[in-house]
Design a protein around this motif. Sequence first.
Motif, short mmCIF file in Angstrom:
data_model
loop_
_atom_site.label_atom_id
_atom_site.label_comp_id
_atom_site.label_asym_id
_atom_site.label_seq_id
_atom_site.Cartn_x
_atom_site.Cartn_y
_atom_site.Cartn_z
N LYS A 120 1.02 -1.23 0.11
CA LYS A 120 0.01 0.06 0.08
C LYS A 120 0.97 1.11 0.07
CE LYS A 120 -3.55 -1.97 2.74
NZ LYS A 120 -2.94 -2.81 3.88
N LEU A 169 0.70 4.51 1.98
CA LEU A 169 -0.22 5.18 2.94
C LEU A 169 0.47 6.59 3.19
CD1 LEU A 169 0.76 2.44 5.57
CD2 LEU A 169 -1.54 2.79 4.34
N ALA A 207 -4.89 4.88 3.11
CA ALA A 207 -4.22 4.06 1.90
C ALA A 207 -4.83 5.08 0.89
CB ALA A 207 -4.84 2.70 1.60
N LYS A 242 -3.97 0.85 -3.20
CA LYS A 242 -3.74 -0.53 -2.28
C LYS A 242 -4.41 -1.38 -3.27
CE LYS A 242 -8.49 -0.39 -0.28
NZ LYS A 242 -9.41 -0.50 0.96
N ASP A 273 4.79 -1.94 2.26
CA ASP A 273 4.03 -0.71 2.30
C ASP A 273 4.98 0.35 2.13
OD1 ASP A 273 1.69 -2.37 2.41
OD2 ASP A 273 1.24 -1.82 4.43
#
Lengths: 594, 394
Positions: free
Chosen positions: A63, A65, A71, A74, A237
């Motif tokens: 993701k 972020l 998010a 994603k 992420d």
Amino acid sequence: MLDKEIANTFDRRSALFLTGGAVLTSVLILRMLQLQLFEYKKYKQLSLNNSSRIIIDPSERGKILSSDGAALAKDEAVYRAFIIPDECDDVSVVLKTISVELKLTAKEIEKILKKIETQRRFQPIIVRENIKWAQLATLKSLNLSGLHLEPGYCRKYPGGGLAAHVIGYVGTLDDSRTNQRVAATSPFLMTGLSGLEKVFEASLSGRPGQIITHTNAVGRIIEGDSENRVNAIPGKDLQITIRQNVQKKMEDALAVHGSGCGVALECETGKIIAMASTPKFDANIFRSIDGADYIDQLRNNKLKPFMNKAIEGMYPPGSTFKIVVALAALESGAITKDEKIFCDGDWEYGKHIYHCWEKKGHGWMNMESALAHSCDIYFYQVALRIGINPIKSMAEKLGLGQKLLDLLPREMIGVIPDREWKQKNIRAGWMHGDTIISGIGQGYILSNCLQLAVMGARAATNRKIMPYLIDGTNKEQDFKKLDLNPENIKIVMNGLARVTQEGGTAAGVSWVIKNMGGKTGTSQVRRISLAERKKGIKTNEELNWEQRNHGLFVGLAPIEKPKYSIAIITEHSGTSGLAAQAAAQTMKEALKNG
Amino acid sequence: MARTTRISRAENISFNEKLHRFNWPLFALMCLVLILSIISLYSAGTPVCGPDSGPCEGFGGWRPYALSQAAKMGFGFVLFFIAAFTNIKTWIKNSYLIYFIGLALVIMVTFVGHTGMGAQRWLNLGFFHIQPSEFIKIALVVALARYFAWQNSIDLSKFKNYLLPVAMLVLPLGLIVMQPDLGTAVSLGLITIGFFWIVGAHKKWFVIASILTVLAAPAIWFGGLHDYQRERVITFIDPDRDPSGAGYQINQSKIAFGSGGIVGKGYLAGTQSHLSFLPENQTDFIFAMFGEELGFIGTFVLLLIYSIIIGMLFWFAKTSKNRFGQLLCFGFMLNFFVYYFINIAMVLGLMPTVGVPLPLMSFGGSSLLSLMFGFGLVQNAHINKDQQLSAKGS
């Protein structure tokens, strides 16, 4: 003739090459014999019955972020339907059968059939990417040969284009042309094509798994005969510094005008909390049915929605540059805080008449009031007094004319001209007039929005702030002191505070936010000729859109001890009003929870 | 060490004389490989099919490779003849210019290049994508030949006279390693080392250089490279880390090649190349497809042709009475050998996958045009082999 010794050396030493070449060639021949003669049966068998084929099992992409944990990009698990033409008895029958359930239009079916003709018949073609559970059950029950339903991932941008230029987007490997050999076997694998999706491709994408299956001689997969499964490793992420609400506010404010950009950052740390460019795009639409049309539309839009104007757009900084000139002049000691210069609307120097934006003139101006009213005559004369070199070095100290973020592609450097630059690029000598108009940020000077925001932050903190976008990559401890006289900074900050007060050039923003100081700017895109000036200058409304002035604003708040620096540029908006408004709205949001 | 190069002694040779001295056998061998290339690329192509011309059956077709490559060959022949029949003095005078053009292209590709196959190698010229790393190999040969040709044996024993050639290598090499294009980097290195060896650099320097390389490697690895660069190098050394499955590619390549046997499966009948996604069967892996369809006999013949070409180039170098011609032919021979050796070794799974095409065979214009230009130059050197190109005693 060759000298003897050289000729001897050549003969002696070339022997090594001949021997080496012969040995290496023999190695190749032996290897060829090994594969084609001794191991022939093994490979023949492999090729006839059991040629292995790898099916790529996509990994979940990391993701992206925002700093508040939302998010911005994603992966969503989906079921997709695809067909392998080679395995269908009749492709059009298969398509017709599933068209009811999947609501395929005649046009789409035509598109799919056309695509089949252009590629090899065992290459899969996607019919639908996001199959619902109910559809999945129905489609499975049809039991059509050649129709496949497999789980996978689909990239979603929940913000619908929020920070689109920073985030970027993904596409199939086919689109990227970087890895066609994989594209052929796995048309569903996504790769970052722009923005952070591209820059952090390696860590975001993780590592796809592999399932080695066996295929028969015509390339069809033998069902239920898979081995050597390698599990997919999901991507990492990426935590970025953008604050969702601030970003949204900035984009909404910019959307009022339609075309422009903005950057907001934390003065002390350089943390970029918003970076926007309008018009934006919504990458969610790219892979939908109308995706191709949507992309075409964006490409043909003269407002350039794909460009990240905050770092790729180059604009004359206009009067926002007076912050630089003011500091350069005060530091050089060429002018004091209180010395006054008279402005009667225009000023003759050499053979030219230089005009102030205020035709009536501002009267007697000192440093603070000249900043507050953005008096051009004052800064023309100050610039001429100190010359271009101190201006250039101050501009560079404050972050102009250089790459600051160096992360996203196509970040522009801009231009801070001097004698040498002009000689090299324009092939002409430097004139006093060049210095004079540099005093108001016109002429050859070019900067981008990020640089202007950094300029604000550096002027406010007296430190060499560097912006950053990825969480944890800040160098907060490393910021060097700029060693400007704090007194001089105070004078400029007082001037900037007055810009947004009664009588200042951005007095209007006090309706939105009270404690923001800043500097307005309108940067001229065209040159106004003397003849034209006599006839009466055309107002911006009379001009073609491309010729209208850009509006700029660099805002700092709270002005007593600035926490955020925001730069906004509204393209061809005529005046700086909209830019100041956008900065005020964004600043208000930034200060709300920060 | 200012040294003016006098090349005025080369007498002008008439065109008829040039045609007479032109080496037709080598020309014929070059054309033979080009014909094999077209035949193979036809096989790698797709048949014309669709609503008007019937179903997609069988393999082979003029598009998308064979026709396009044939057109490039046409252009290549123009380059070849220009290189072969222009007065050799022109090439000697402009040898550094050729090098700098090559270097400039490499620099450009580093900063504005297109990414292809995971590496930045392509330069978009609007109508044409070029791969400067192919040009620089020939350019380096020309420049090194030019540099060493006017040095006598005393010069050649001095260490400082090797510093400039090292710089000529390192400038493009550094950029190419960044791209990253290990195949070209290794080729450039081998060519330069080969030059140093043949001109008679002290043997102990080779020993010292090897030791230094081994010692410096960890420092460069940990100090001089970014994380992503390290990652790229690791992927090179261990292709299985590449999720796209470079290992899979090698495996497929071996199956295709091995299953060809002695006589091959027959032209246009290579199931592996056509069906099982032998990737890149028109470019770097054309040798695998060639082996599948034409078997050991076919590949052996091709290797034989290559070896004869090497032999002839060596003979050119040996019989040249001037140093420039000698070094040019020798350097080109080295380049040509490194080219096909790396490619074939890679296809046969003896080396990791690095992007080096099979010379004169693989699809792609940059390598083809550079090589044909190079073949023109060695022909030119051969035409002028009896000329005195230098006033110096060397």
